[in-house]
Design a protein around this motif. Structure first.
Motif, mmCIF file in Angstrom:
data_model
loop_
_atom_site.group_PDB
_atom_site.id
_atom_site.type_symbol
_atom_site.label_atom_id
_atom_site.label_comp_id
_atom_site.label_asym_id
_atom_site.label_seq_id
_atom_site.Cartn_x
_atom_site.Cartn_y
_atom_site.Cartn_z
ATOM 1 N N SER A 154 0.841 -1.188 0.000
ATOM 2 C CA SER A 154 0.000 0.000 0.000
ATOM 3 C C SER A 154 0.878 1.240 0.000
ATOM 4 O O SER A 154 1.978 1.232 0.561
ATOM 5 C CB SER A 154 -0.888 0.014 1.254
ATOM 6 N N ARG A 155 0.373 2.303 -0.573
ATOM 7 C CA ARG A 155 1.067 3.580 -0.515
ATOM 8 C C ARG A 155 0.594 4.407 0.682
ATOM 9 O O ARG A 155 1.022 5.547 0.858
ATOM 10 C CB ARG A 155 0.871 4.364 -1.813
ATOM 11 N N ASP A 156 -0.254 3.830 1.467
ATOM 12 C CA ASP A 156 -0.702 4.478 2.698
ATOM 13 C C ASP A 156 -0.114 3.756 3.903
ATOM 14 O O ASP A 156 0.455 2.676 3.773
ATOM 15 C CB ASP A 156 -2.237 4.437 2.799
ATOM 16 N N TYR A 157 -0.267 4.371 5.067
ATOM 17 C CA TYR A 157 0.164 3.699 6.281
ATOM 18 C C TYR A 157 -0.747 2.513 6.573
ATOM 19 O O TYR A 157 -1.889 2.471 6.136
ATOM 20 C CB TYR A 157 0.187 4.679 7.455
ATOM 21 N N CYS A 158 -0.249 1.576 7.315
ATOM 22 C CA CYS A 158 -0.984 0.324 7.521
ATOM 23 C C CYS A 158 -2.361 0.538 8.145
ATOM 24 O O CYS A 158 -3.281 -0.240 7.854
ATOM 25 C CB CYS A 158 -0.163 -0.624 8.388
ATOM 26 N N TRP A 159 -2.520 1.567 8.953
ATOM 27 C CA TRP A 159 -3.791 1.709 9.661
ATOM 28 C C TRP A 159 -4.957 1.928 8.700
ATOM 29 O O TRP A 159 -6.104 1.691 9.038
ATOM 30 C CB TRP A 159 -3.730 2.829 10.696
ATOM 31 N N THR A 160 -4.664 2.376 7.466
ATOM 32 C CA THR A 160 -5.740 2.596 6.502
ATOM 33 C C THR A 160 -6.238 1.284 5.894
ATOM 34 O O THR A 160 -7.364 1.223 5.407
ATOM 35 C CB THR A 160 -5.289 3.516 5.365
ATOM 36 N N ARG A 161 -5.402 0.261 5.920
ATOM 37 C CA ARG A 161 -5.722 -1.049 5.324
ATOM 38 C C ARG A 161 -6.132 -0.908 3.845
ATOM 39 O O ARG A 161 -6.988 -1.642 3.369
ATOM 40 C CB ARG A 161 -6.819 -1.748 6.120
ATOM 41 N N GLN A 162 -5.536 0.033 3.140
ATOM 42 C CA GLN A 162 -5.830 0.248 1.724
ATOM 43 C C GLN A 162 -4.708 -0.367 0.882
ATOM 44 O O GLN A 162 -3.743 0.293 0.513
ATOM 45 C CB GLN A 162 -5.959 1.747 1.445
ATOM 46 N N PHE A 163 -4.844 -1.644 0.573
ATOM 47 C CA PHE A 163 -3.819 -2.349 -0.189
ATOM 48 C C PHE A 163 -4.207 -2.367 -1.667
ATOM 49 O O PHE A 163 -5.178 -3.006 -2.050
ATOM 50 C CB PHE A 163 -3.647 -3.768 0.342
ATOM 51 N N GLY A 164 -3.421 -1.718 -2.476
ATOM 52 C CA GLY A 164 -3.724 -1.610 -3.890
ATOM 53 C C GLY A 164 -2.945 -2.562 -4.769
ATOM 54 O O GLY A 164 -3.251 -2.698 -5.952
ATOM 55 N N TYR A 165 -1.961 -3.224 -4.190
ATOM 56 C CA TYR A 165 -1.116 -4.104 -4.971
ATOM 57 C C TYR A 165 -1.037 -5.475 -4.293
ATOM 58 O O TYR A 165 -0.844 -5.559 -3.075
ATOM 59 C CB TYR A 165 0.290 -3.521 -5.103
ATOM 60 N N TRP A 166 -1.186 -6.516 -5.122
ATOM 61 C CA TRP A 166 -1.205 -7.883 -4.606
ATOM 62 C C TRP A 166 -0.334 -8.794 -5.469
ATOM 63 O O TRP A 166 -0.237 -8.618 -6.684
ATOM 64 C CB TRP A 166 -2.642 -8.427 -4.609
ATOM 65 N N GLY A 167 0.268 -9.775 -4.826
ATOM 66 C CA GLY A 167 0.984 -10.799 -5.554
ATOM 67 C C GLY A 167 0.037 -11.900 -5.995
ATOM 68 O O GLY A 167 -1.157 -11.879 -5.702
ATOM 69 N N GLN A 168 0.597 -12.885 -6.679
ATOM 70 C CA GLN A 168 -0.225 -13.966 -7.218
ATOM 71 C C GLN A 168 -0.445 -15.086 -6.214
ATOM 72 O O GLN A 168 -1.288 -15.961 -6.416
ATOM 73 C CB GLN A 168 0.421 -14.537 -8.485
ATOM 74 N N GLY A 169 0.307 -15.075 -5.131
ATOM 75 C CA GLY A 169 0.124 -16.063 -4.078
ATOM 76 C C GLY A 169 1.098 -17.224 -4.177
ATOM 77 O O GLY A 169 1.616 -17.551 -5.245
ATOM 78 N N THR A 170 1.355 -17.830 -3.026
ATOM 79 C CA THR A 170 2.182 -19.022 -2.963
ATOM 80 C C THR A 170 1.552 -19.971 -1.958
ATOM 81 O O THR A 170 1.122 -19.564 -0.882
ATOM 82 C CB THR A 170 3.638 -18.676 -2.590
ATOM 83 N N GLN A 171 1.463 -21.246 -2.316
ATOM 84 C CA GLN A 171 0.738 -22.222 -1.507
ATOM 85 C C GLN A 171 1.617 -22.803 -0.409
ATOM 86 O O GLN A 171 2.760 -23.211 -0.656
ATOM 87 C CB GLN A 171 0.221 -23.362 -2.393
ATOM 88 N N VAL A 172 1.066 -22.837 0.785
ATOM 89 C CA VAL A 172 1.716 -23.511 1.913
ATOM 90 C C VAL A 172 0.787 -24.615 2.389
ATOM 91 O O VAL A 172 -0.392 -24.353 2.676
ATOM 92 C CB VAL A 172 2.017 -22.541 3.059
ATOM 93 N N THR A 173 1.290 -25.817 2.447
ATOM 94 C CA THR A 173 0.501 -26.961 2.896
ATOM 95 C C THR A 173 1.187 -27.604 4.085
ATOM 96 O O THR A 173 2.364 -27.953 4.017
ATOM 97 C CB THR A 173 0.342 -27.989 1.769
ATOM 98 N N VAL A 174 0.436 -27.733 5.176
ATOM 99 C CA VAL A 174 0.966 -28.348 6.389
ATOM 100 C C VAL A 174 0.217 -29.657 6.601
ATOM 101 O O VAL A 174 -1.010 -29.653 6.750
ATOM 102 C CB VAL A 174 0.790 -27.432 7.606
ATOM 103 N N PHE A 175 0.928 -30.764 6.572
ATOM 104 C CA PHE A 175 0.275 -32.053 6.719
ATOM 105 C C PHE A 175 1.219 -33.027 7.405
ATOM 106 O O PHE A 175 2.433 -32.926 7.317
ATOM 107 C CB PHE A 175 -0.141 -32.597 5.363
ATOM 108 N N SER A 176 0.587 -33.964 8.082
ATOM 109 C CA SER A 176 1.372 -34.971 8.806
ATOM 110 C C SER A 176 1.498 -36.242 7.986
ATOM 111 O O SER A 176 0.801 -36.409 6.993
ATOM 112 C CB SER A 176 0.725 -35.273 10.142
#
Length: 119
Positions: free
Chosen positions: A97-119
């Motif tokens: 975000s180009r704002d401070y975190c308290w605004t929670r205005q996130f304008g940019y996002w990544g494509q994501g990465t998967q995390v799997t936790v399994f036994s």
């Protein structure tokens, strides 16, 4: 524009540790707040932790287990995850975000990465 690329996803056993990275590129000047989010199947996206020049904020699910920090030289945001649980399984996203975190205005996002936790 800011481009975000996450990396480091994978599979890990419960109790294990894992580190995610998010590299920012493009017009990163003025990017004040960055954060990690996740979304599990069938659930809404949730905030994990956010960081700006003034504050670092963790949600309850991450407190004591996850650490968010920035490598300013490499313009990389990291998430160190310890004592992972099965319920941590999700797609993890980086946001900026180009704002401070308290605004929670996130304008940019990544494509994501998967995390799997399994036994």
């Amino acid at each position: 524009q800011v481009q975000l690329v996450e990396s480091g996803g994978g599979s890990v056993q419960p109790g294990g540790s894992h580190r995610l990275s998010c590299t920012a590129s493009g017009n990163t000047d003025g990017s004040y707040c960055m954060g990690w989010f996740r979304q599990a199947p069938g659930k809404e996206r949730e905030e994990i932790a956010v960081i700006d020049a003034d504050t670092t904020t963790y949600q309850d699910s991450a407190k004591g287990r996850f650490t968010i920090f920035k490598d300013y030289h490499k313009e990389t945001l990291l998430l160190q995850m310890n004592n992972l649980k099965v319920e941590d399984t999700a797609m993890y996203y980086c946001a900026a975000s180009r704002d401070y975190c308290w605004t929670r205005q996130f304008g940019y996002w990544g494509q994501g990465t998967q995390v799997t936790v399994f036994s």
